[in-house]
Write an enzyme that holds these catalytic residues in place. Structure first.
Site, PDB file in Angstrom:
ATOM      1  N   THR A   1     -32.685  19.236  84.736  1.00 35.35           N
ATOM      2  CA  THR A   1     -31.765  19.947  83.840  1.00 35.35           C
ATOM      3  C   THR A   1     -30.410  20.233  84.486  1.00 35.35           C
ATOM      4  OG1 THR A   1     -32.604  22.145  84.494  1.00 35.35           O
ATOM      5  CG2 THR A   1     -33.699  21.033  82.632  1.00 35.35           C
ATOM      6  N   TYR A   2     -30.089  19.529  85.552  1.00 40.81           N
ATOM      7  CA  TYR A   2     -28.776  19.708  86.197  1.00 40.81           C
ATOM      8  C   TYR A   2     -27.664  19.374  85.200  1.00 40.81           C
ATOM      9  CZ  TYR A   2     -24.891  18.999  89.469  1.00 40.81           C
ATOM     10  OH  TYR A   2     -23.680  19.064  90.127  1.00 40.81           O
TER      11      TYR A   2
ATOM     12  N   ASP B   1     -37.506  21.170  85.695  1.00 39.75           N
ATOM     13  CA  ASP B   1     -36.873  21.490  86.972  1.00 39.75           C
ATOM     14  C   ASP B   1     -35.502  22.094  86.728  1.00 39.75           C
ATOM     15  OD1 ASP B   1     -36.750  20.790  90.127  1.00 39.75           O
ATOM     16  OD2 ASP B   1     -34.802  20.393  89.209  1.00 39.75           O
TER      17      ASP B   1
ATOM     18  N   TYR C   1     -26.415  24.218  87.369  1.00 38.99           N
ATOM     19  CA  TYR C   1     -27.456  24.267  86.341  1.00 38.99           C
ATOM     20  C   TYR C   1     -27.094  25.311  85.288  1.00 38.99           C
ATOM     21  CZ  TYR C   1     -30.483  21.562  89.485  1.00 38.99           C
ATOM     22  OH  TYR C   1     -31.006  20.584  90.274  1.00 38.99           O
TER      23      TYR C   1
ATOM     24  N   HIS D   1     -32.969  25.763  98.168  1.00 38.96           N
ATOM     25  CA  HIS D   1     -32.192  24.640  97.669  1.00 38.96           C
ATOM     26  C   HIS D   1     -31.507  23.814  98.752  1.00 38.96           C
ATOM     27  CE1 HIS D   1     -29.904  23.403  93.736  1.00 38.96           C
ATOM     28  NE2 HIS D   1     -30.317  22.361  94.423  1.00 38.96           N
TER      29      HIS D   1
ATOM     30  N   GLN E   1     -37.773  18.385  98.225  1.00 43.84           N
ATOM     31  CA  GLN E   1     -37.067  17.647  97.173  1.00 43.84           C
ATOM     32  C   GLN E   1     -35.727  17.167  97.714  1.00 43.84           C
ATOM     33  OE1 GLN E   1     -34.690  19.061  93.387  1.00 43.84           O
ATOM     34  NE2 GLN E   1     -36.871  19.427  93.001  1.00 43.84           N
TER      35      GLN E   1
ATOM     36  N   GLY F   1     -28.614   7.730  91.252  1.00 39.67           N
ATOM     37  CA  GLY F   1     -27.362   7.934  91.973  1.00 39.67           C
ATOM     38  C   GLY F   1     -26.638   9.139  91.434  1.00 39.67           C
TER      39      GLY F   1
ATOM     40  N   GLU G   1     -37.882   7.808  76.771  1.00 40.08           N
ATOM     41  CA  GLU G   1     -37.969   6.491  77.413  1.00 40.08           C
ATOM     42  C   GLU G   1     -38.301   6.612  78.901  1.00 40.08           C
ATOM     43  OE1 GLU G   1     -34.238   4.676  76.564  1.00 40.08           O
ATOM     44  OE2 GLU G   1     -34.868   3.938  74.577  1.00 40.08           O
ATOM     45  N   ASN G   2     -37.769   7.640  79.546  1.00 36.30           N
ATOM     46  CA  ASN G   2     -37.996   7.800  80.992  1.00 36.30           C
ATOM     47  C   ASN G   2     -39.481   7.930  81.334  1.00 36.30           C
ATOM     48  OD1 ASN G   2     -35.250   7.689  81.614  1.00 36.30           O
ATOM     49  ND2 ASN G   2     -34.986   9.907  81.526  1.00 36.30           N
TER      50      ASN G   2
END
Length: 291
Positions: free
Chosen positions: A21-22, A46, A53, A115, A177, A207, A259-260
């Site tokens: 959700t960035y 996330d 965010y 983070h 992460q 990317g 789709e992901n």
């Protein structure tokens, strides 16, 4: 459970693919993204405290409507959020995590990550960094023991930071992460995490926002995606998933969100995992190597 050194560790049931959700920061986009995700079968969200965010409160708000809409309960979904750089340290860390709980309107967070290893990202030599890391981890352990956090971990940690953490941690970090894709594949770090029973999770599979076109149009990647009969984005997700690395694709487009999830059905061979890798590594986002 205890690891080989006697440290406690937890393995919450975390799905291998989650909704990133960035920069998804409007209520309309947050609602549309999570609604499409739940409809497709996602159960993992996330987020983070960071201003990039700026959506913890919105996620908490829309979940109140979307969980019953999809016949789900809080226990059916997995939520990750992250302690931002400016909130590292004793009092600030605990206060901010309790605030995250309020914003998300939940009694517990499934996974809380530190983070970034630096408390002052502008000065990698700042002596406050290792102190803040230790104090922050102690806060995470405290809230873990109080059942406010179901599992705890880190983000953007290099081996040197993990070694430091394991030197004092009473609870083993569940996750690290990090940025990971064919242009930036940290083989030594992935192997280290595996050896310590720390799950390695990838962000920025496509990317960065600025440079992602280079990865999405890379001739080797596009040829391999064609070989597997899939899109370049799904190939990139499957590339990590086939290595046992979970992923967090982000999209404001509900069609792309659905789709992901198809990437879970694609298995990339070890030979093609290697073939997709660029000869020279290029890190797109935060560089924690000197913190």
């Amino acid at each position: 459970m205890l690891d080989k050194t006697g440290r406690e560790y937890v393995r919450a049931k975390m799905p291998m693919i989650g909704v990133g959700t960035y920069q998804v920061s409007s209520e309309k986009d947050v609602y549309a993204s999570i609604d499409a995700a739940f409809d497709a079968g996602y159960r993992f969200i996330d987020t983070a405290q960071d201003s990039g965010y700026n959506n913890e409160q919105l996620i908490g708000k829309v979940l109140k409507e979307l969980l019953p809409k999809h016949n789900l309960t809080r226990e059916d979904i997995f939520i990750t959020t992250k302690l931002m750089v400016e909130n590292q340290g004793n009092e600030k860390a605990e206060k901010s995590i309790l605030e995250s709980l309020k914003k998300l309107q939940t009694d517990y967070i499934d996974l809380l990550l530190i983070h970034f290893p630096g408390c002052n990202r502008n000065d990698p030599n700042d002596p406050r960094n290792p102190v803040a890391r230790k104090e922050s981890w102690e806060v995470l352990e405290k809230l873990y023991n109080e059942k406010k956090l179901r599992s705890i971990g880190v983000s953007n940690y290099e081996i040197v930071h993990l070694e430091e953490l394991l030197g004092h941690a009473k609870v083993l970090p569940a996750v690290n992460q990090c940025e990971y894709h064919p242009y930036y594949y940290t083989k030594d770090l992935v192997k280290y995490c595996e050896s310590k029973d720390i799950h390695f999770q990838a962000y920025s599979s496509f990317g960065s926002e600025v440079k992602k076109q280079a990865l999405l149009t890379d001739p080797k990647v596009t040829a391999l995606a064609k070989k597997y009969g899939t899109s370049v984005t799904n190939f990139l997700l499957a590339w990590a998933l086939s290595q046992g690395i979970s992923v967090l694709p982000r999209s404001r487009n509900p069609v792309h969100v659905k789709e992901n999830l198809e990437a879970l059905k694609i298995k990339i061979t070890p030979e093609d995992i290697e073939a997709a890798k660029a000869d020279n590594q290029t890190k797109f986002l935060w560089d924690p190597t000197k913190y």
